[in-house]
Design an enzyme around this catalytic site. Structure first.
Site, mmCIF file in Angstrom:
data_model
loop_
_atom_site.group_PDB
_atom_site.id
_atom_site.type_symbol
_atom_site.label_atom_id
_atom_site.label_comp_id
_atom_site.label_asym_id
_atom_site.label_seq_id
_atom_site.Cartn_x
_atom_site.Cartn_y
_atom_site.Cartn_z
ATOM 1 N NE ARG A 180 -3.603 -5.717 0.716
ATOM 2 C CZ ARG A 180 -3.417 -4.530 1.652
ATOM 3 N NH1 ARG A 180 -2.243 -3.593 0.700
ATOM 4 N NH2 ARG A 180 -3.417 -4.516 2.937
ATOM 5 C CG ASP A 215 -4.272 -2.485 14.166
ATOM 6 O OD1 ASP A 215 -3.116 -2.290 13.203
ATOM 7 O OD2 ASP A 215 -4.853 -3.206 13.991
ATOM 8 N NE ARG A 228 2.339 -0.709 12.937
ATOM 9 C CZ ARG A 228 1.037 -0.929 12.893
ATOM 10 N NH1 ARG A 228 1.147 -0.470 11.257
ATOM 11 N NH2 ARG A 228 0.402 0.079 13.988
ATOM 12 C CB SER A 234 -0.490 -3.853 8.220
ATOM 13 O OG SER A 234 -0.956 -2.830 7.708
ATOM 14 N NE ARG A 283 -3.202 11.819 -8.914
ATOM 15 C CZ ARG A 283 -4.041 12.086 -7.851
ATOM 16 N NH1 ARG A 283 -4.202 12.217 -6.999
ATOM 17 N NH2 ARG A 283 -5.007 12.935 -8.630
ATOM 18 N NE ARG A 295 5.791 -0.893 5.733
ATOM 19 C CZ ARG A 295 6.818 -0.636 6.278
ATOM 20 N NH1 ARG A 295 8.169 -1.475 6.254
ATOM 21 N NH2 ARG A 295 6.118 -0.947 7.744
ATOM 22 N N GLY A 336 0.919 -1.637 0.109
ATOM 23 C CA GLY A 336 0.072 0.124 -0.270
ATOM 24 C C GLY A 336 1.016 1.333 0.024
#
Ligand code: HPA
Length: 234
Positions: free
Chosen positions: A87, A204, A217, A90, A43, A24, A20
Site C-alpha cells: 500500500r 497532514d 502531496r 497518505s 467503477r 494515482r 487509494g
C-alpha cells in the site's frame, strides 16, 4: 473478471502496488511502468500491469477505507493469486516526532474497525506487516537516502472523527500516524499467505494542524511510489 476487477486471469502481476486513489494508479503506470496496460476500469477503480526494470508489476486503486480496500485486496489474493502487496498512501501524523512531508513505514496497524474483530471473537488480533518485505523497504529507503519513521500506525474507520481525543491514547502508545486501510490489508495478506507492507507519506499533522498543498502531496507520493517500485524489484 472478478466481481470488482475487470482483469482476465493472468493479467495481474504477483506484485501489486495499492494506492487509494485510482488516478494515482494511472499516474504511476504512466510515469514509471513500461508497456503498461489497463486491465480494469470497473467503477473507475483503475488497475494497470506493466514492467519496472523488467519486473512485472501491477498497480490497483483501492478506494478509501477498509471496506473498499478489503474488496480489492480480497479479489487480488483469492482470484488473481497476488503474492506481494504494497500500500502507498497518505496519513495524518499523530506525534511531534513525525513531520509533515516525511515517510512512515508501517510495522503494525491498530484499528477501531469491526472488519477484523468480527473474524476473531474475543481475541484482539494484531495486524502486522510482513517483516522481510518491510525490512527490505526500509533498507531500500536507506540506499535511496529517503528519511522515514518505522513503527505502529492506526487504521481508522472515520476520517471525520466524532470523538475528540480518540487518537490520543493510541499516540500515547506509540502510534505514529493514522490512515484508513492497512489493518485489513495486513489481515487479508496473512490469511492468504501473501506478503503485505505499507508506506505512507504524511499529508497532514493532527498535532500542529499543518496540511500539505497538492503540489507538496505529489512530492511525497513520488518518493513513495519510487521506494515501493525499487523495493519490489528482485
Ligand atoms: N485520518 C485518516 N486518514 C488520513 C488522514 C487522517 O487524518 N490524513 C490522511 N489520511
Amino acid at each position: 473478471m472478478s466481481t470488482h476487477i475487470g482483469a482476465k486471469p493472468g493479467e495481474i502481476a504477483e506484485t501489486v502496488l495499492l494506492p487509494g486513489d485510482p488516478l494515482r494508479a494511472k499516474w504511476i503506470a504512466e510515469t514509471f511502468l513500461d508497456d503498461a496496460v489497463q486491465y480494469s476500469d470497473v467503477r473507475n477503480m483503475f488497475g494497470y500491469t506493466g514492467t519496472y526494470n523488467g519486473e512485472r508489476v501491477s498497480v490497483q486503486g483501492t478506494g478509501m477505507g477498509m471496506p473498499s480496500c478489503a474488496i480489492y485486496v480480497h479479489e487480488l489474493l483469492e482470484e488473481y493469486g497476488a503474492k506481494t502487496l504494497v500500500r502507498i498512501g497518505s496519513c495524518g501524523a499523530l506525534t511531534k516526532e513525525v513531520d509533515i512531508h516525511e515517510l512512515i513505514i508501517a510495522v503494525s496497524a491498530s484499528t477501531d474497525s469491526a472488519i477484523n474483530k468480527s473474524v476473531f471473537g474475543d481475541t484482539s488480533y494484531a495486524p502486522t506487516a510482513d517483516f522481510a518485505l518491510t525490512r527490505h523497504i526500509a533498507d531500500t529507503a536507506d540506499k535511496m537516502g529517503l528519511h522515514y519513521h518505522a513503527g505502529a500506525i492506526v487504521s481508522g474507520d472515520a476520517f471525520y472523527r466524532p470523538m475528540e481525543g480518540h487518537l490520543d491514547v493510541l499516540a500515547d502508545h506509540g502510534a505514529l500516524g493514522v490512515e484508513m486501510e492497512s489493518a485489513v490489508l495486513f489481515r487479508l495478506a496473512a490469511k492468504f499467505k501473501a506478503r503485505a507492507a505499507c508506506i505512507l507519506s504524511v499529508s497532514d499533522h493532527l498535532i500542529t494542524g499543518e496540511d500539505l498543498s497538492s503540489e507538496e502531496r505529489q512530492t511525497g507520493f513520488t518518493n513513495m511510489a519510487k521506494l515501493a517500485l525499487e523495493s519490489v524489484k528482485t
